[in-house]
Design a protein around this motif. Structure first.
Motif, PDB file in Angstrom:
ATOM      1  N   SER B 195      -1.966  12.482  -8.748  1.00 21.22           N
ATOM      2  CA  SER B 195      -1.571  11.418  -7.826  1.00 21.22           C
ATOM      3  C   SER B 195      -1.613  10.027  -8.440  1.00 21.22           C
ATOM      4  N   GLY B 196      -1.920   9.950  -9.719  1.00 21.35           N
ATOM      5  CA  GLY B 196      -1.924   8.637 -10.352  1.00 21.35           C
ATOM      6  C   GLY B 196      -3.256   7.937 -10.272  1.00 21.35           C
ATOM      7  N   SER B 197      -4.241   8.592  -9.642  1.00 19.35           N
ATOM      8  CA  SER B 197      -5.533   7.947  -9.491  1.00 19.35           C
ATOM      9  C   SER B 197      -6.331   7.996 -10.783  1.00 19.35           C
ATOM     10  N   ALA B 198      -6.186   9.099 -11.534  1.00 20.75           N
ATOM     11  CA  ALA B 198      -7.026   9.307 -12.696  1.00 20.75           C
ATOM     12  C   ALA B 198      -6.300   9.027 -14.011  1.00 20.75           C
ATOM     13  N   ASP B 210       8.459  11.118 -16.103  1.00 26.58           N
ATOM     14  CA  ASP B 210       9.591  11.391 -15.214  1.00 26.58           C
ATOM     15  C   ASP B 210       9.201  12.348 -14.099  1.00 26.58           C
ATOM     16  N   ILE B 211       8.377  13.329 -14.453  1.00 23.26           N
ATOM     17  CA  ILE B 211       7.975  14.312 -13.448  1.00 23.26           C
ATOM     18  C   ILE B 211       7.003  13.689 -12.456  1.00 23.26           C
ATOM     19  N   VAL B 212       5.996  12.999 -13.001  1.00 25.88           N
ATOM     20  CA  VAL B 212       4.937  12.446 -12.163  1.00 25.88           C
ATOM     21  C   VAL B 212       5.482  11.419 -11.172  1.00 25.88           C
ATOM     22  N   LEU B 213       6.540  10.732 -11.551  1.00 26.78           N
ATOM     23  CA  LEU B 213       7.084   9.694 -10.657  1.00 26.78           C
ATOM     24  C   LEU B 213       7.854  10.288  -9.479  1.00 26.78           C
ATOM     25  N   TYR B 214       7.983  11.618  -9.440  1.00 30.58           N
ATOM     26  CA  TYR B 214       8.507  12.244  -8.226  1.00 30.58           C
ATOM     27  C   TYR B 214       7.447  12.301  -7.130  1.00 30.58           C
ATOM     28  N   ILE B 215       6.181  12.114  -7.514  1.00 30.35           N
ATOM     29  CA  ILE B 215       5.097  12.186  -6.531  1.00 30.35           C
ATOM     30  C   ILE B 215       4.936  10.799  -5.890  1.00 30.35           C
ATOM     31  N   GLU B 226      -1.029  -2.872 -10.576  1.00 29.05           N
ATOM     32  CA  GLU B 226      -0.326  -4.041 -11.121  1.00 29.05           C
ATOM     33  C   GLU B 226      -0.798  -5.299 -10.411  1.00 29.05           C
ATOM     34  N   GLY B 227      -1.027  -5.175  -9.081  1.00 31.07           N
ATOM     35  CA  GLY B 227      -1.546  -6.314  -8.339  1.00 31.07           C
ATOM     36  C   GLY B 227      -2.897  -6.759  -8.871  1.00 31.07           C
ATOM     37  N   TYR B 228      -3.719  -5.798  -9.214  1.00 27.58           N
ATOM     38  CA  TYR B 228      -5.059  -6.110  -9.720  1.00 27.58           C
ATOM     39  C   TYR B 228      -5.033  -6.668 -11.139  1.00 27.58           C
ATOM     40  N   PHE B 229      -4.313  -5.990 -12.024  1.00 24.49           N
ATOM     41  CA  PHE B 229      -4.436  -6.301 -13.453  1.00 24.49           C
ATOM     42  C   PHE B 229      -3.218  -6.992 -14.043  1.00 24.49           C
ATOM     43  N   GLY B 230      -2.165  -7.173 -13.246  1.00 25.67           N
ATOM     44  CA  GLY B 230      -0.979  -7.846 -13.760  1.00 25.67           C
ATOM     45  C   GLY B 230      -0.314  -7.025 -14.847  1.00 25.67           C
ATOM     46  N   ASN B 231       0.151  -7.705 -15.880  1.00 23.47           N
ATOM     47  CA  ASN B 231       0.926  -7.020 -16.915  1.00 23.47           C
ATOM     48  C   ASN B 231       0.095  -6.041 -17.731  1.00 23.47           C
ATOM     49  N   ARG B 232      -1.221  -6.247 -17.731  1.00 23.85           N
ATOM     50  CA  ARG B 232      -2.062  -5.337 -18.515  1.00 23.85           C
ATOM     51  C   ARG B 232      -1.931  -3.896 -18.034  1.00 23.85           C
ATOM     52  N   ALA B 233      -1.552  -3.741 -16.771  1.00 26.35           N
ATOM     53  CA  ALA B 233      -1.493  -2.387 -16.218  1.00 26.35           C
ATOM     54  C   ALA B 233      -0.275  -1.616 -16.711  1.00 26.35           C
ATOM     55  N   HIS B 234       0.764  -2.309 -17.169  1.00 25.23           N
ATOM     56  CA  HIS B 234       2.028  -1.658 -17.543  1.00 25.23           C
ATOM     57  C   HIS B 234       2.438  -0.654 -16.471  1.00 25.23           C
ATOM     58  N   ALA B 235       2.526  -1.124 -15.248  1.00 27.35           N
ATOM     59  CA  ALA B 235       2.763  -0.205 -14.122  1.00 27.35           C
ATOM     60  C   ALA B 235       4.202   0.298 -14.107  1.00 27.35           C
ATOM     61  N   HIS B 236       4.340   1.544 -13.681  1.00 26.92           N
ATOM     62  CA  HIS B 236       5.668   2.119 -13.467  1.00 26.92           C
ATOM     63  C   HIS B 236       5.785   2.513 -12.006  1.00 26.92           C
ATOM     64  N   ASP B 238       8.779   2.568  -8.448  1.00 27.50           N
ATOM     65  CA  ASP B 238      10.134   2.304  -8.003  1.00 27.50           C
ATOM     66  C   ASP B 238      10.138   2.323  -6.476  1.00 27.50           C
ATOM     67  N   LEU B 239      10.181   1.133  -5.877  1.00 31.75           N
ATOM     68  CA  LEU B 239      10.210   1.080  -4.410  1.00 31.75           C
ATOM     69  C   LEU B 239      11.479   1.723  -3.872  1.00 31.75           C
ATOM     70  N   GLY B 240      12.525   1.717  -4.686  1.00 30.43           N
ATOM     71  CA  GLY B 240      13.783   2.334  -4.283  1.00 30.43           C
ATOM     72  C   GLY B 240      13.661   3.844  -4.130  1.00 30.43           C
ATOM     73  N   TYR B 241      12.559   4.410  -4.634  1.00 28.85           N
ATOM     74  CA  TYR B 241      12.337   5.842  -4.447  1.00 28.85           C
ATOM     75  C   TYR B 241      11.343   6.077  -3.308  1.00 28.85           C
ATOM     76  N   VAL B 242      10.227   5.347  -3.366  1.00 25.98           N
ATOM     77  CA  VAL B 242       9.127   5.690  -2.468  1.00 25.98           C
ATOM     78  C   VAL B 242       9.406   5.251  -1.028  1.00 25.98           C
ATOM     79  N   ILE B 243      10.146   4.167  -0.845  1.00 26.96           N
ATOM     80  CA  ILE B 243      10.410   3.721   0.534  1.00 26.96           C
ATOM     81  C   ILE B 243      11.384   4.660   1.256  1.00 26.96           C
ATOM     82  N   PRO B 244      12.541   4.987   0.652  1.00 22.50           N
ATOM     83  CA  PRO B 244      13.393   5.988   1.328  1.00 22.50           C
ATOM     84  C   PRO B 244      12.669   7.317   1.539  1.00 22.50           C
ATOM     85  N   PHE B 245      11.850   7.709   0.575  1.00 24.87           N
ATOM     86  CA  PHE B 245      11.101   8.961   0.705  1.00 24.87           C
ATOM     87  C   PHE B 245      10.223   8.913   1.961  1.00 24.87           C
ATOM     88  N   SER B 246       9.451   7.818   2.103  1.00 27.60           N
ATOM     89  CA  SER B 246       8.552   7.700   3.253  1.00 27.60           C
ATOM     90  C   SER B 246       9.337   7.604   4.561  1.00 27.60           C
TER      91      SER B 246
END
Lengths: 232, 267
Positions: B195-198, B210-215, B226-236, B238-246
């Motif tokens: 789930s991206g937690s660990a 690519d696979i994990v971002l389907y979750i 990214e909110g916490y650490f800014g660019n250091r997090a190198h976050a990946h 895509d709101l364009g995926y998760v919002i329609p999904f939800s």
């Protein structure tokens, strides 16, 4: 007014579908008290649940232009982990009623004293019935559904229930289910027999009761009603 | 067609009834769940706090590999709080209708209300726990204040939205099939490591990313980080995926609730 039109209810069970109500229809107006006779499992409680709106019919229409109670003296609407007072508070909030006024009434009617502040699971069945009935009386419905109110509790409780229901609220509509035929005869002004999914309406208790006894195969013993009780 | 006819109340009065019912259900839930003993409803967020603290301590002690240079405390806090959010919501909604069947006798209370009340509680508990621990860690210097707090909030809401929709769908389905309850426990444990937690998505090989971002919750967790650490997090993410999904999941969830509500048989 409550109007049922061609109401059918089918339950899906492991042994296939079970038609409980097959085209039930009637109208009930203010001041009419309908007593329903029927053997165990005939569908009386199902019909009450449908009228209350807790459950929906498989087909047919149920129209209500008056407010309808939940089945009275029914303890299931309470949360057993909560105290009597918590339950009064919950119902008061859901129905937008004054909690303190309601609590005063419940304290007076249920005569539970300090137990009102204990979890409902510690109550005896008689105490639960008293609390359930008292809570049912705090909301002023136009139509009361009464499913075996006389089954538990003592004489005093029954007398007080009857006073609240038929004395103070005699102008309301009621649907009353009971296996106590005398209770129905004394308190209702319309009668019905539910058998085989069909509801037959009567204006006269004696005719309804005679039909009911014939349907359930009750044969009077020889010499009825002057029968000698066999002694061992 | 089965129909139940009643006068249509105005939208405003319906809204007031809705608020009243939810309020009453919330109090009822809190009292039945936490009672009036010891710290009472404080358990609402003390329990998730203990969970998060424990996991933070464990991950710190074992110097858990998470594939980035982010401080492990911050990593564990953001990761495990998110898990609690999406995992406890379905956990609380599965079987919720069975234990509240008698409420169906009150016509103002609908099936959805039972789920909403539990979701509000669960969201509140997880959020207070996350916020309190963040403030605690920040005040003792274990954690830098978030770089972009609005992004943390947005990510958190994304996880909560997905969690709520999933919870309502599974909760309603569980009323029709016991399988949901049986399968959710193993499923939630198996999804947890994915789930991206660990881990940070950035630390994974491209194919795995690519696979994990389907979750869906991965996106939310990455956003929080990214909110916490800014660019250091190198976050990946895509709101364009998760919002329609939800959105689709929410729609499906409401359809299932409607289907279940038409079939529900009170005890």
């Amino acid at each position: 007014m409550i109007r049922l039109t061609d109401v059918r209810k089918v339950y899906h069970t492991r042994f296939g579908s079970n038609l409980v109500l097959d085209g039930v229809g009637f109208e009930l107006h203010m001041g009419e008290r309908l007593g329903v006779l029927g053997r165990n499992g005939a569908g009386k409680s199902t019909m009450v649940r449908l009228i209350s709106g807790a459950e929906r019919p498989t087909s047919g229409r149920i129209e209500r232009t008056m407010s309808v109670s939940w089945p009275l003296a029914f303890g299931g609407a309470f949360q057993y982990m909560l105290t009597g007072v918590d339950n009064v508070r919950f119902i008061s909030r859901v129905y937008d009623q004054d909690f303190h006024r309601n609590l005063a009434f419940v304290e007076d009617f249920s005569e539970l004293g300090a137990y009102l502040r204990e979890p409902v699971r510690t109550y005896s069945s008689g105490m639960r019935a008293r609390l359930a009935f008292a809570i049912s009386m705090i909301i002023e419905f136009d139509c009361f559904l009464i499913d075996e109110v006389g089954a538990v509790g003592d004489e005093r409780f029954h007398a007080r229930c009857n006073h609240e229901l038929f004395g103070k609220r005699g102008d309301r509509a009621m649907v009353i289910i009971s296996h106590d035929a005398a209770y129905i005869r004394d308190n209702c002004n319309r009668f019905a027999v539910l058998h085989g999914g069909k509801l037959v309406l009567y204006d006269d208790f004696e005719i309804a009761y005679a039909d009911f006894k014939e349907l359930i195969g009750w044969k009077p013993p020889p010499g009825w009603p002057n029968v000698e009780v066999p002694t061992a | 067609m089965a129909s139940t006819f009643q006068k249509q109340p105005s939208l405003y009065s319906s809204f007031r009834v809705q608020c009243r019912v939810l309020g009453a259900l919330l109090v009822r839930e809190m009292l039945t769940r936490y009672g009036r003993h010891n710290i009472g409803f404080l358990w609402l967020f003390v329990e998730p706090m203990i969970f998060t603290l424990g996991v933070t301590a464990l991950w710190t002690a074992t110097k858990s590999v998470h594939g980035s240079d982010l401080p492990i405390v911050a990593f564990a806090l953001t990761g495990y709080s998110s898990v609690l959010l999406w995992r406890n919501m379905p956990g609380r909604c599965i079987g919720a209708l069975w234990s509240n069947l008698s409420l169906m006798y009150h016509r103002n209370i609908k099936v959805l209300d039972i789920y909403l009340a539990r979701l509000i509680l669960e969201f509140g508990g997880a959020t207070i726990s996350f916020a309190t621990l963040s403030l605690l860690f920040i005040s003792i210097g274990w954690l830098e204040p978030p770089q972009d707090i609005m992004k943390v909030v947005a990510g958190w809401l994304v996880i909560a939205w997905f969690g709520s929709a999933l919870a309502i769908a599974l909760g309603a389905l569980s009323h029709e099939s016991e399988l949901v309850d049986k399968l959710w426990h193993p499923a939630s444990y198996l999804i947890f490591p994915l789930s991206g937690s660990a881990f940070m998505v950035d630390a994974l090989p491209k194919a795995a990313q690519d696979i994990v971002l389907y979750i869906p919750m991965v996106h939310g967790v990455e956003m929080v980080r990214e909110g916490y650490f800014g660019n250091r997090a190198h976050a990946h993410y895509d709101l364009g995926y998760v919002i329609p999904f939800s959105l689709v999941l929410s729609f499906v969830a409401l359809m299932i609730v409607r289907w279940v509500a038409a079939r529900v048989v009170p005890e």
